[in-house]
Motif scaffolding. Structure first.
Motif, PDB file in Angstrom:
ATOM      1  N   ALA A  25       0.935  -1.015   0.024  1.00  0.00           N
ATOM      2  CA  ALA A  25       0.096   0.003  -0.104  1.00  0.00           C
ATOM      3  C   ALA A  25       0.918   1.493   0.083  1.00  0.00           C
ATOM      4  N   ASN A  26       1.269   1.583  -1.184  1.00  0.00           N
ATOM      5  CA  ASN A  26       2.260   2.843  -1.383  1.00  0.00           C
ATOM      6  C   ASN A  26       1.363   3.976  -0.591  1.00  0.00           C
ATOM      7  N   ASN A  27       0.199   3.923  -0.798  1.00  0.00           N
ATOM      8  CA  ASN A  27      -0.517   5.335  -0.170  1.00  0.00           C
ATOM      9  C   ASN A  27      -1.088   4.695   0.994  1.00  0.00           C
ATOM     10  N   ARG A  28      -0.176   4.620   2.014  1.00  0.00           N
ATOM     11  CA  ARG A  28      -0.244   4.341   3.568  1.00  0.00           C
ATOM     12  C   ARG A  28      -1.081   5.198   4.128  1.00  0.00           C
ATOM     13  N   GLY A  29      -1.864   4.875   5.417  1.00  0.00           N
ATOM     14  CA  GLY A  29      -2.705   5.705   5.575  1.00  0.00           C
ATOM     15  C   GLY A  29      -2.216   7.245   6.076  1.00  0.00           C
ATOM     16  N   LYS A  30      -3.056   8.158   6.107  1.00  0.00           N
ATOM     17  CA  LYS A  30      -2.654   9.576   6.057  1.00  0.00           C
ATOM     18  C   LYS A  30      -2.119  10.067   7.385  1.00  0.00           C
ATOM     19  N   LEU A  31      -2.111   9.433   8.578  1.00  0.00           N
ATOM     20  CA  LEU A  31      -1.357   9.716   9.691  1.00  0.00           C
ATOM     21  C   LEU A  31      -0.553   8.540  10.223  1.00  0.00           C
ATOM     22  N   VAL A  32      -1.279   7.191  10.229  1.00  0.00           N
ATOM     23  CA  VAL A  32      -0.399   6.206  10.818  1.00  0.00           C
ATOM     24  C   VAL A  32      -0.629   4.999   9.725  1.00  0.00           C
ATOM     25  N   ALA A  33       0.086   4.027   9.897  1.00  0.00           N
ATOM     26  CA  ALA A  33      -0.040   2.935   9.010  1.00  0.00           C
ATOM     27  C   ALA A  33      -1.051   1.754   9.667  1.00  0.00           C
ATOM     28  N   ALA A  34      -0.982   1.934  10.872  1.00  0.00           N
ATOM     29  CA  ALA A  34      -2.008   0.877  11.287  1.00  0.00           C
ATOM     30  C   ALA A  34      -2.364   1.186  12.875  1.00  0.00           C
ATOM     31  N   VAL A  35      -3.659   0.476  13.195  1.00  0.00           N
ATOM     32  CA  VAL A  35      -4.178   0.735  14.421  1.00  0.00           C
ATOM     33  C   VAL A  35      -4.635  -0.597  15.021  1.00  0.00           C
ATOM     34  N   GLY A  36      -4.715  -0.849  16.202  1.00  0.00           N
ATOM     35  CA  GLY A  36      -5.017  -2.162  16.643  1.00  0.00           C
ATOM     36  C   GLY A  36      -5.494  -2.114  18.168  1.00  0.00           C
ATOM     37  N   ALA A  48      -8.155  10.551  18.980  1.00  0.00           N
ATOM     38  CA  ALA A  48      -7.747  12.182  18.909  1.00  0.00           C
ATOM     39  C   ALA A  48      -6.442  12.301  19.165  1.00  0.00           C
ATOM     40  N   GLY A  49      -5.722  11.377  19.913  1.00  0.00           N
ATOM     41  CA  GLY A  49      -4.305  11.791  20.253  1.00  0.00           C
ATOM     42  C   GLY A  49      -3.193  11.442  19.396  1.00  0.00           C
ATOM     43  N   LEU A  50      -3.950  11.007  18.232  1.00  0.00           N
ATOM     44  CA  LEU A  50      -3.039  10.747  16.879  1.00  0.00           C
ATOM     45  C   LEU A  50      -2.643  11.914  16.401  1.00  0.00           C
ATOM     46  N   VAL A  51      -2.943  12.987  16.761  1.00  0.00           N
ATOM     47  CA  VAL A  51      -2.678  14.262  16.400  1.00  0.00           C
ATOM     48  C   VAL A  51      -2.035  15.103  17.716  1.00  0.00           C
ATOM     49  N   SER A  52      -0.990  15.299  17.835  1.00  0.00           N
ATOM     50  CA  SER A  52      -0.340  16.140  18.970  1.00  0.00           C
ATOM     51  C   SER A  52       0.921  16.450  18.986  1.00  0.00           C
ATOM     52  N   VAL A  53       1.442  17.351  19.512  1.00  0.00           N
ATOM     53  CA  VAL A  53       2.944  17.501  19.556  1.00  0.00           C
ATOM     54  C   VAL A  53       3.565  16.997  21.069  1.00  0.00           C
ATOM     55  N   GLY A  54       2.665  16.284  21.755  1.00  0.00           N
ATOM     56  CA  GLY A  54       2.949  15.807  22.845  1.00  0.00           C
ATOM     57  C   GLY A  54       2.411  16.680  24.073  1.00  0.00           C
ATOM     58  N   ARG A  55       2.519  15.965  25.267  1.00  0.00           N
ATOM     59  CA  ARG A  55       1.990  16.529  26.519  1.00  0.00           C
ATOM     60  C   ARG A  55       3.005  17.192  27.429  1.00  0.00           C
ATOM     61  N   ASN A  56       4.108  17.049  27.141  1.00  0.00           N
ATOM     62  CA  ASN A  56       5.290  17.479  27.886  1.00  0.00           C
ATOM     63  C   ASN A  56       6.209  18.536  27.422  1.00  0.00           C
ATOM     64  N   ILE A  57       5.931  18.941  26.336  1.00  0.00           N
ATOM     65  CA  ILE A  57       6.732  19.987  25.568  1.00  0.00           C
ATOM     66  C   ILE A  57       6.433  21.434  26.348  1.00  0.00           C
ATOM     67  N   MET A  58       7.614  22.178  26.669  1.00  0.00           N
ATOM     68  CA  MET A  58       7.310  23.453  27.332  1.00  0.00           C
ATOM     69  C   MET A  58       6.596  23.024  28.719  1.00  0.00           C
ATOM     70  N   GLU A  59       5.622  24.074  28.944  1.00  0.00           N
ATOM     71  CA  GLU A  59       5.098  23.797  30.351  1.00  0.00           C
ATOM     72  C   GLU A  59       3.718  22.826  30.110  1.00  0.00           C
ATOM     73  N   PRO A  60       3.451  22.274  31.385  1.00  0.00           N
ATOM     74  CA  PRO A  60       2.416  21.000  31.081  1.00  0.00           C
ATOM     75  C   PRO A  60       1.056  21.439  30.398  1.00  0.00           C
ATOM     76  N   GLY A  61       0.834  20.798  29.404  1.00  0.00           N
ATOM     77  CA  GLY A  61      -0.475  20.725  28.639  1.00  0.00           C
ATOM     78  C   GLY A  61      -0.474  21.958  27.728  1.00  0.00           C
ATOM     79  N   ILE A  62       0.446  22.975  27.608  1.00  0.00           N
ATOM     80  CA  ILE A  62       0.439  23.806  26.754  1.00  0.00           C
ATOM     81  C   ILE A  62       0.351  23.477  25.168  1.00  0.00           C
ATOM     82  N   LEU A  63       0.788  22.374  24.658  1.00  0.00           N
ATOM     83  CA  LEU A  63       0.776  21.694  23.390  1.00  0.00           C
ATOM     84  C   LEU A  63      -0.008  20.593  23.427  1.00  0.00           C
ATOM     85  N   ASP A  64      -1.035  20.335  24.489  1.00  0.00           N
ATOM     86  CA  ASP A  64      -1.692  19.183  24.384  1.00  0.00           C
ATOM     87  C   ASP A  64      -3.062  19.169  23.805  1.00  0.00           C
TER      88      ASP A  64
END
Length: 564
Positions: free
Chosen positions: A218-229, A265-281
Motif C-alpha cells: 500500500a504505497n498510499n499508506r494511512g494519512k496519519l498512521v500505518a495501522a491501529v489495533g 484523537a491523540g493521533l495528532v499532537s505535539v506531545g503532552r510534556n513539551i514546554m509547560e504542562p499541557g500547553i501543546l496538548d
C-alpha cells in the motif's frame, strides 16, 4: 579576520537566493497542478508518509507528533538546501480499508462457521454423504450441510445456518425486509473465500497477521498512521506476522478499550510534556487552537532570532522561508486532522456510528466504542489497516454456546465494518484468522442450549481463514459454476479430509501459516485494481507480490487470487 562582503557580492547572493526560491515555488506549483489534474481524473488521497512529517518539522511515533525536526533544520548547513526543495508527498488513489479480526485461542472458522468441502473440486458443498463427517466440526448428523436447508448462501460465501459468525453478520447488518426504515441489505454486496490451513494451537507465534505485508504493497499508506489495533504490541492483536515484513515506522497505534476516543484523537499532537504542562496538548481545552497558534509563532521567527542560530544571510533567509512554509503546512495538518475530527463521535460520523454501534438509547459500550474508533480511522484512510483481537476463542469447555457467542461477536464486528464502509461509500476487505482450531466431541454430545456438538479439545489441523469483501454499489451476481462477479472462481482454497482436518498438499498455504499473509495480501491488491479483465488483475497482483516478497509468491499461485 573575516573579509567584509561588497555590495556587489551581497547583490549576487540575493539574486541566487531569489532563483532558488523561484525554483522551490515552481516545484510547488507543478505539484499543485498535478494534484488538481489527478483529483479531477479520479478521487485521490494525498498520503502523508513518515518522511512528509519529518520534512514538516514533525516526527510521528506511537500516535504522537513531536517538534524535533525544527532544531535540526535551524542548525543545518548549506547542504540541506537541496533537501529542502525535495517534495516527498505522493498522489495516489485510495486503498480499500482492510480490517483483520484475530480470534485469539483457536476458533472454529470452517465447518461450523463457513461450510467447507472435502474434495479437490474446492467446492464448499462437496461435503460427502457420511452424516457423521461434520461431528468433529461441531455439527450433529441431523444438521449436516448435505441438506441444503442447513446452508445459508445470502452472503455469497456459504455459512452453516447454526453458525454464530453468520448470525453476527445478520444482526450487525440489521436489515429487516418488513421494515422500510431498517438498514439496507448489505448481504447483496458481500462475497468471500475460505482457505483451509493448519496453525499452531493457542500460540502467538503463528505468522498470520498481514499488517506489515499490507503496508508493503500500500504505497498510499494511512494519512496519519500505518495501522491501529486493540492490543498495545507490534501487531495490534495476538498473532504476529512474518518477521521480514516488520518496519518500526509502521507499528500500530493502540486504540484501547475504555479510552478509545482519546486514543483516536491523540493521533495528532505535539506531545503532552513539551514546554509547560499541557500547553501543546491537543486533547486539552482549546488544544487545537493552541497548536495552530504555536505553528504560527514558529513561522514568524524574527530575523534577529534566526541570526542567533544560523550564520550567513543566504542560508538565514532560505531556512526562515522554509520554516514559514512548513509551519503553514503543519497548521493545515492540525486543521485537517484535528483531534475532534479523529473521534468516532465527530459530528460528521456520529449519526451512523450511533446507528451501527449504539444501544438505541444514545449509549455506546466501551468495547463498541473501541471498534468504532478503529473502523472509523481505517475507513477514512487515516490508517491503512486495523486489527481487532476478540478473545475467548479457546472455547473447548464442554459447551457449544460459549463458542457460538464468541463467533457471533466476530461476525458483528465484520458487519459493522461493512456498514461503516457503506456509510462512507467505500469498498472494504475483512480478514478473519485464528491460532489453531477446536474439535467437536467425537461421540456427538450436544449442547442443550443450541443443539450443536460440544467442543472438547484443540485441533490446529482444523484451522483456516475467511476473507470477505464488500463492494459498494455492486450487487453480487452468483455464477452457477462457482464464485460471482465479486469472487473469481471457487470460494474455497484447499480442502478438508472427511472426518479430519486440512488436507496436506491441497494448497501451498495449508501448512505454512506465514503464506496465509501472502494470500490475503495478493487478494487485497486484486480487490483494488481498476480493471474488468480478471485474469489481468490476477497477473498484476501476482507480479506485485513477486516484486515485494520474492519467493514467497509464485506465478502458478495466481489462480488463488479470487477477490477480483
Amino acid at each position: 579576520m573575516t573579509t567584509k562582503k561588497t555590495d556587489r557580492e551581497i547583490d549576487l547572493e540575493l539574486k541566487r537566493e531569489k532563483e532558488v526560491q523561484k525554483k522551490i515555488n515552481e516545484r510547488h506549483e507543478r505539484d499543485r497542478v498535478a494534484e488538481k489534474v489527478a483529483r479531477e481524473r479520479k478521487p485521490i488521497h494525498h498520503c502523508l508518509t513518515r518522511r512528509d512529517f519529518l520534512s514538516q518539522g514533525l516526527i510521528m511515533g506511537g500516535g504522537a507528533f513531536f517538534t524535533t525536526g525544527l532544531s535540526s533544520l535551524l542548525t543545518s548547513n548549506t547542504a540541506n538546501a537541496s533537501l529542502l526543495q525535495t517534495h516527498l508527498g505522493e498522489l495516489v488513489t485510495a486503498n480499500n480499508p482492510i480490517l483483520s479480526i484475530d480470534l485469539a485461542g483457536g476458533a472454529n472458522l470452517l465447518g461450523g462457521g463457513a461450510v467447507v468441502g472435502f474434495a479437490d473440486t474446492e467446492n464448499q458443498l462437496d461435503v460427502g454423504t457420511n452424516s457423521g463427517s461434520y461431528i468433529q466440526l461441531g455439527i450433529p448428523s441431523n444438521l449436516h450441510p448435505k441438506n441444503d436447508a442447513n446452508v445459508d448462501s445470502q452472503f455469497g460465501l456459504k455459512f452453516h445456518r447454526s453458525s454464530g459468525f453468520r448470525q453476527g453478520l445478520i444482526d450487525g447488518i440489521g436489515h429487516d425486509p418488513n421494515d422500510p426504515a431498517s438498514p439496507p441489505d448489505l448481504a447483496e454486496y458481500i462475497d468471500g473465500v475460505i482457505a483451509c490451513a493448519v496453525t499452531a494451537d493457542d500460540s502467538a507465534a503463528n505468522a498470520i497477521n498481514p499488517l506489515y505485508a499490507i503496508n508493503h504493497v500500500a504505497n498510499n499508506r494511512g494519512k496519519l498512521v500505518a495501522a491501529v489495533g486493540t492490543q498495545p504490541n507490534a501487531y495490534g492483536g495476538k498473532s504476529v506476522g512474518p518477521a521480514q515484513d516488520m518496519k518500526a515506522a509502521w507499528r500500530p497505534s493502540n486504540i484501547s478499550v475504555g479510552n478509545a476516543e482519546a486514543d483516536a484523537a491523540g493521533l495528532v499532537s505535539v506531545g503532552r510534556n513539551i514546554m509547560e504542562p499541557g500547553i501543546l496538548d491537543a486533547l486539552g481545552p482549546k488544544g487545537q487552537f493552541r497548536l495552530e497558534k504555536f505553528m504560527e509563532i514558529v513561522g514568524n521567527i524574527t530575523k534577529k532570532d534566526m541570526d542567533r542560530v544560523v550564520g550567513g544571510r543566504h542560508q538565514n533567509t532560505l531556512v526562515a522561508n522554509k520554516i514559514r512554509s512548513l509551519a503553514n503546512d503543519s497548521s493545515k495538518l492540525f486543521d485537517t486532522y484535528g483531534p475532534e475530527k479523529l473521534k468516532p463521535t465527530d459530528s460528521e460520523v456520529v449519526a451512523h456510528v450511533q446507528a451501527i454501534f449504539g444501544d438505541g438509547n444514545g449509549n455506546i459500550s466501551n468495547n463498541n466504542m473501541q471498534h468504532a474508533a478503529i473502523m472509523n480511522l481505517i475507513v477514512k484512510g487515516i490508517a491503512t489497516t486495523g486489527t481487532i483481537q476478540i478473545g475467548g476463542a479457546d472455547y473447548h469447555n464442554g459447551t457449544n454456546m460459549t463458542g457460538y457467542n464468541v463467533d457471533r461477536n466476530a461476525g458483528l464486528a465484520v458487519a459493522r465494518f461493512f456498514r461503516m464502509c457503506h456509510a462512507e461509500e467505500r469498498n472494504g476487505v475483512a480478514y478473519i484468522c485464528t491460532d489453531g482450531g477446536v474439535r467437536g466431541n467425537t461421540a456427538g454430545q450436544l449442547d442443550p442450549d443450541n443443539g450443536n456438538v460440544v467442543w472438547q479439545g484443540d485441533s490446529g489441523a482444523r484451522s483456516g481463514i475467511i476473507i470477505l469483501r464488500y463492494v459498494h454499489g455492486v450487487k453480487r451476481i452468483d455464477n452457477p459454476n462457482g464464485g460471482s462477479n465479486l469472487i473469481y472462481g471457487k470460494r474455497q482454497i484447499g480442502w478438508y479430509a472427511e472426518n479430519g482436518g486440512a488436507q496436506l498438499g491441497s494448497s501451498p498455504f495449508i501448512n505454512s501459516p506465514h503464506l496465509l499473509t501472502r494470500l490475503i495480501t495478493a487478494n487485497y491488491i486484486a480487490s483494488m485494481l481498476d480493471t474488468t479483465d480478471r485474469d489481468e488483475a490476477r497477473t498484476i497482483a501476482g507480479d506485485i507480490m513477486i516484486q515485494k516478497f520474492g519467493g514467497d509468491w509464485k506465478p502458478s499461485w495466481n489462480k488463488y487470487i479470487r477477490c477480483c
